[in-house]
Design an enzyme around this catalytic site. Structure first.
Site, PDB file in Angstrom:
ATOM      1  N   LYS A 198       4.054  10.171   9.285  1.00  9.51           N
ATOM      2  CA  LYS A 198       4.848   9.123   9.933  1.00  9.51           C
ATOM      3  C   LYS A 198       5.341   8.148   8.870  1.00  9.51           C
ATOM      4  O   LYS A 198       4.580   7.331   8.350  1.00  9.51           O
ATOM      5  CB  LYS A 198       4.052   8.365  10.986  1.00  9.51           C
ATOM      6  CG  LYS A 198       4.973   7.510  11.881  1.00  9.51           C
ATOM      7  CD  LYS A 198       4.304   6.277  12.432  1.00  9.51           C
ATOM      8  CE  LYS A 198       4.223   5.152  11.457  1.00  9.51           C
ATOM      9  NZ  LYS A 198       5.557   4.543  11.129  1.00  9.51           N
ATOM     10  N   CYS A 236       2.945  -2.057  -5.337  1.00 10.56           N
ATOM     11  CA  CYS A 236       1.594  -2.527  -5.040  1.00 10.56           C
ATOM     12  C   CYS A 236       0.816  -2.901  -6.289  1.00 10.56           C
ATOM     13  O   CYS A 236       0.010  -3.830  -6.278  1.00 10.56           O
ATOM     14  CB  CYS A 236       0.830  -1.478  -4.236  1.00 10.56           C
ATOM     15  SG  CYS A 236       0.720   0.142  -5.032  1.00 10.56           S
ATOM     16  N   GLU A 257      -0.304 -11.743  -2.141  1.00  8.57           N
ATOM     17  CA  GLU A 257       0.685 -10.737  -2.511  1.00  8.57           C
ATOM     18  C   GLU A 257       2.044 -11.132  -1.963  1.00  8.57           C
ATOM     19  O   GLU A 257       2.222 -11.278  -0.747  1.00  8.57           O
ATOM     20  CB  GLU A 257       0.277  -9.363  -1.971  1.00  8.57           C
ATOM     21  CG  GLU A 257       1.229  -8.266  -2.422  1.00  8.57           C
ATOM     22  CD  GLU A 257       0.792  -6.888  -1.945  1.00  8.57           C
ATOM     23  OE1 GLU A 257       0.830  -5.939  -2.757  1.00  8.57           O
ATOM     24  OE2 GLU A 257       0.411  -6.754  -0.772  1.00  8.57           O
TER      25      GLU A 257
END
Length: 487
Positions: free
Chosen positions: A185, A293, A392
């Site tokens: 997905k 990331c 972040e």
């Protein structure tokens, strides 16, 4: 035949059980260009009934199709064929990813085009060399134990939008090499390129149900993660969503791999060659407009060279060409969405409010009437406890923080809720390795940062659970069975 409708960017059906099936959902998913703010294409939505069908198809691949009885060599051959099919599509795939998420083509043509094929070939070779069974003399001194490696089963693969092809293949290649079947997905923002994998799987002749591709947002992702027919979940994305997935998998006693967020530190030592370091920092700190990331978004600089480092990092940020992501000369493209731009801009505002100094950037580039751009932004005079230093941001925003000695630098690097990556910049490689050993993080680069397919990647603390890549990545899709033989 490839299931395509009017153009490369329009899809009409889901890929389930080796077939292109109409979705039972009433909605569809539109993808908008971050550069032009115009439609890129459209894909079908997914309803729970479609998820049920995809999971059932994957279960059937493990019990009824040839995949269930293939040996490691046959699976490896299939992975190589899949790699061949993806390589043929690599230029088109790279262009599609750039159109969907704004990744500069200079990056997507290297990472998102041919990158997945390299990952498949690595795991194909690993599948050929890792024995399915080994015999061990019993520790009691009597008898033998046969230790078997068996596939976990049906894997729910849920991936984000920032590096959709590469991050999908980190999971799919290892899962297929182990003998599992997958339901993929993708994120809605990059739903279109996921069907390139489906096309390639069909062309490569993978047995029906081994690879299934569905669509959908968070609701469908949650339904898939909690589906009773799923045996393991592999997820890359935000820590917030990762925690929710981890709670579900914990309750179900379901294995899960979570590759989550980061706020990594780049420690610049006092002996660093700044000219050389800055070239590497461009990749480690601002790759894909900071939507990476592992990005080293906290630059820790020795106080005696602080102004020099601030100037060097600011000069780097100013030098990066902003523009059309399909132009090979562009180094900073738009952010993936208006919502993501709003998020980044809110952090820039918070940094200013906390008293940090904007050395360069801090706004939207003046040359573009459209596109979700944010200038590469460098903050100085930042405290390590400020929001811009701890949370972040996932955008082109760097902070430069001074330190007095190496012990303080390591302590500041480790003073973070995250622990995914980090870098050390020094003229002394041995010293860099010594500092890297002291950093509490899953990966570290000395004078550069790169993901090695042959080594484990993942984080500690709020950066996730488990590891991808390397032999450890293959082991994540294996269950061990011990068979004791009395002799």
């Amino acid at each position: 035949m490839s299931e395509q409708a009017d153009s490369l960017y329009r899809r009409e059906r889901l890929f389930i059980g080796g077939e292109w099936r109409p979705s039972t959902a009433l909605d569809s998913i539109g993808v908008i260009s971050p550069f032009t703010e115009q439609p890129v294409g459209r894909a079908p939505g997914t309803a729970p009934a479609d998820v049920d069908a995809a999971v059932a198809a994957a279960q059937g691949a493990l019990t009824e199709s040839p995949w269930a009885s293939w040996d490691a060599e046959s699976r490896a051959d299939a992975l190589d064929r899949l790699a061949d099919a993806l390589e043929l599509r690599a230029p088109a795939t790279a262009g599609l990813v750039t159109a969907e998420n704004g990744m500069p083509i200079s990056v997507s043509s290297t990472v998102e085009g041919p990158g997945p094929a390299r990952t498949l070939r690595y795991y194909a070779q690993l599948a050929r060399t890792v024995a399915q069974e080994e015999r061990r003399p019993a520790a009691s001194g009597s008898g033998t134990t046969v230790v078997r490696r068996e596939p976990v089963g049906v894997i729910a693969v849920v991936v984000p939008w920032n590096f959709p092809q590469s991050l999908t293949m980190f999971k799919v290649a290892a899962a297929l090499a182990a003998g599992c079947a997958v339901v993929v997905k993708p994120a809605p923002e990059t739903v279109l390129d996921a069907f390139q994998l489906a096309d390639a799987a069909q062309e490569a002749g993978l047995p029906d149900g081994v690879v299934n591709v569905i669509t959908g947002g968070g609701d469908i992702g949650a339904y898939l993660v909690g589906h009773p027919g799923v045996d393991k979940v592999a997820f890359t994305g935000s820590t917030e969503v990762g925690r929710a997935i981890g709670e579900v998998c914990g309750r179900l006693l379901r294995p899960v791999t979570l590759e989550l967020g980061g706020k990594s530190a780049a420690i610049v030592l006092d002996d660093a060659d700044l000219a050389s370091a800055v070239r590497g920092l461009a990749w480690a700190c601002l790759l894909n407009s900071g939507q990476t990331c592992y990005t080293s978004s906290r630059v820790l600089a020795p106080r005696g060279r602080y102004d020099e480092v601030v100037d060097a990092v600011a000069d780097l940020a100013r030098s990066l060409r902003i523009g059309d992501p399909s132009d090979p000369a562009t180094r900073v493209g738009p952010l993936v969405s208006a919502r993501q731009r709003d998020r980044v801009e809110s952090y820039i505002a918070a940094g200013r409010a906390d008293g940090a100094r904007v050395v360069t950037g801090g706004g939207r580039p003046a040359d573009f009437e459209r596109g979700w751009f944010v200038e590469p932004t460098v903050f100085a005079d930042v405290d390590n406890s400020a929001a811009v230093a701890r949370e972040e941001i996932f955008g082109p925003v760097l902070v430069v923080i001074p330190y007095d000695d190496l012990d303080q630098a390591v302590a500041m690097a480790n003073d973070s809720p995250y622990g995914l990556a980090g870098t050390v910049w020094t003229s002394d490689e041995d010293k860099g390795l010594e500092i890297a050993r002291r950093m509490r993080t899953g990966t570290v680069g000395v004078n550069f940062y790169n993901l090695d397919l042959g080594a484990p990647f993942g984080g500690v603390k709020a950066s996730g659970l488990g590891r991808e890549l390397g032999p450890e990545g293959l082991a994540a899709y294996v269950e061990y069975k011990s068979v004791y033989l009395r002799r």
